[in-house]
Design an enzyme around this catalytic site. Structure first.
Site, PDB file in Angstrom:
ATOM      1  N   ILE A  41       0.853  -1.203   0.000  1.00  0.00           N
ATOM      2  CA  ILE A  41       0.000   0.000   0.000  1.00  0.00           C
ATOM      3  C   ILE A  41       0.884   1.247   0.000  1.00  0.00           C
ATOM      4  CG2 ILE A  41      -1.788   1.293   1.223  1.00  0.00           C
ATOM      5  CD1 ILE A  41      -2.741  -1.294   2.472  1.00  0.00           C
ATOM      6  N   GLY A  42       1.958   1.171   0.759  1.00  0.00           N
ATOM      7  CA  GLY A  42       2.859   2.326   0.816  1.00  0.00           C
ATOM      8  C   GLY A  42       4.011   2.053   1.753  1.00  0.00           C
ATOM      9  N   GLY A  44       6.574   3.869   4.581  1.00  0.00           N
ATOM     10  CA  GLY A  44       6.825   5.038   5.425  1.00  0.00           C
ATOM     11  C   GLY A  44       8.197   4.958   6.051  1.00  0.00           C
ATOM     12  N   ARG A  45       8.420   5.772   7.074  1.00  0.00           N
ATOM     13  CA  ARG A  45       9.722   5.817   7.715  1.00  0.00           C
ATOM     14  C   ARG A  45      10.036   4.519   8.455  1.00  0.00           C
ATOM     15  NH1 ARG A  45       8.669  10.748  11.368  1.00  0.00           N
ATOM     16  NH2 ARG A  45       6.570  10.105  10.828  1.00  0.00           N
ATOM     17  N   VAL A  49       3.774  -1.009   4.378  1.00  0.00           N
ATOM     18  CA  VAL A  49       2.424  -1.485   4.687  1.00  0.00           C
ATOM     19  C   VAL A  49       1.890  -2.271   3.491  1.00  0.00           C
ATOM     20  CG1 VAL A  49       0.067  -0.813   5.309  1.00  0.00           C
ATOM     21  CG2 VAL A  49       2.011   0.450   6.246  1.00  0.00           C
ATOM     22  N   ASP A 157       2.918  11.030  16.740  1.00  0.00           N
ATOM     23  CA  ASP A 157       3.049  11.258  15.297  1.00  0.00           C
ATOM     24  C   ASP A 157       1.673  11.552  14.685  1.00  0.00           C
ATOM     25  OD1 ASP A 157       4.588  11.517  13.007  1.00  0.00           O
ATOM     26  OD2 ASP A 157       4.567   9.377  12.522  1.00  0.00           O
ATOM     27  N   ASP A 174      -1.315   4.511  13.556  1.00  0.00           N
ATOM     28  CA  ASP A 174       0.114   4.732  13.833  1.00  0.00           C
ATOM     29  C   ASP A 174       0.458   5.309  15.198  1.00  0.00           C
ATOM     30  OD1 ASP A 174       1.742   3.727  11.963  1.00  0.00           O
ATOM     31  OD2 ASP A 174       2.205   5.584  10.941  1.00  0.00           O
TER      32      ASP A 174
END
Ligand code: ATP
Length: 323
Positions: A41-42, A44-45, A49, A157, A174
């Site tokens: 899906i993507g 991140g840091r 995911v 966050d 998150d």
């Protein structure tokens, strides 16, 4: 930071009933082999995911893990964070389903959010949120965040990328994961420079901006108050459709925020009440920021007729009889 994300009573319980605790930790341990991973899906840091399946559709965040060697501290941190997740049950928070806790495969499994993030709505699609809709979103955010804080969990966050809108329902994701950066690489800090993800600075309270150092993001002094500051920025994004300090270089934003300079609201056409909420959340002194219970009651009291986007000091543009 470890104490930040777990309330006192939980620490107590862990000490008194270690066996019961380790048993209940097992209930949340998902064997990695039981997961089916589909497309990414993507990224991140902290991880990538995937859309996945585990007794139905799920989101799997596979953490980017460094070789841990003999150091078990980062793994303990991860387990500690998992222990905070399993305490969360609220309709405005993503549903935590379990975690894979055997290195090198560390993953967090949650319900799969439908809909889009607030970031996608505001910054990519440029969807407009009128004041009524903004208030509805902010109320649900305050409700979810108030619940987290009541449980002793600090989000650390909160940002529009971590807020989903599912048919008008707000789902926060998150939370509490920030300390996991200790486990991760592919991270933002490189050499002596401070790597800063786009938009992130706008959410940083002055005490965080002042504490920024290369490589030090995990030691930042997060608190309930810094979450409230970040909420203020999400409120601004909803109302204005931009991040604060738009287009300014990171050094300038850090310097201004650290000094207590706030984004001007001169061009924001909204009622005084709406602007006051923003300014309170962005208070320089952490203790001057309201808590989420207070914010929720303020949002609920906003008079509906004043929710329309009208200037706070409307100028009468009527033509005088003698002009
Ligand atoms: P950062 O690491 O800076 O927080 P990010 O929020 O984009 O950035 P991730 O939280 O790792 O990074 O998310 C990666 C992608 O997965 C994002 O597009 C995010 O919207 C999506 N995502 C995260 N959790 C879920 C979920 N539970 N359901 C559906 N999509 C999700």
């Amino acid at each position: 930071l470890r104490g930040d994300s777990l309330d006192e009573s939980a620490n107590h319980n862990d000490a008194r009933w270690p066996r019961q605790n380790s048993l209940s930790m097992k209930e949340w341990d998902i064997p990695y082999d039981e997961l089916k991973l589909f497309e990414v899906i993507g990224t991140g840091r902290f991880g990538t995911v995937y859309r996945g399946s585990w007794h139905g559709a799920v989101a799997v965040k596979l953490l980017h893990v460094q070789a841990l060697g003999d150091d078990v501290t980062p793994l303990d941190t991860f387990k500690h964070e998992v222990a905070t997740f399993r305490k969360t049950r609220h309709e405005n928070l993503v549903l935590f389903m379990g975690a894979c806790m055997k290195p090198p495969k560390l993953a967090i499994v949650t319900s799969l959010c439908a809909g889009m993030t607030l970031y996608t709505h505001v910054h990519l699609r440029r969807d407009k949120f009128n004041a009524n809709k903004s208030v509805l979103v902010a109320q649900q955010l305050a409700q979810g965040m108030g619940y987290l804080h009541a449980r002793g969990i600090i989000h650390k966050d909160l940002k529009s990328k971590n807020i989903f809108l599912e048919n008008g329902k707000v789902v926060i994701t998150d939370f509490g994961l920030f300390s996991v950066t200790k486990l991760c690489f592919g991270n933002n800090a490189r050499g002596d420079s401070l790597g800063i993800p786009p938009g992130w600075l706008g959410y940083l309270a002055p005490e965080l901006a002042r504490a920024l150092r290369p490589h030090a993001s995990v030691h930042l002094p997060f608190s309930k108050h810094t979450d409230v500051y970040a909420f203020g920025t999400v409120w601004y994004e909803l109302l204005v459709g931009e991040w604060p300090f738009k287009g300014q270089p990171p050094e300038a934003v850090i310097w201004q925020v650290g000094k207590g300079v706030k984004q001007s609201l001169a061009n924001l056409q909204a009622s005084r009440d709406i602007k006051d909420i923003l300014m309170l959340c962005w208070s320089f002194h952490a203790s001057d920021r309201p808590d989420f219970a207070h914010l929720l009651s303020t949002l609920e009291k906003l008079p509906r007729k004043r929710l329309a986007r009208s200037p706070s000091h409307p100028v009468q543009l009527s033509r005088s009889a003698d002009s």
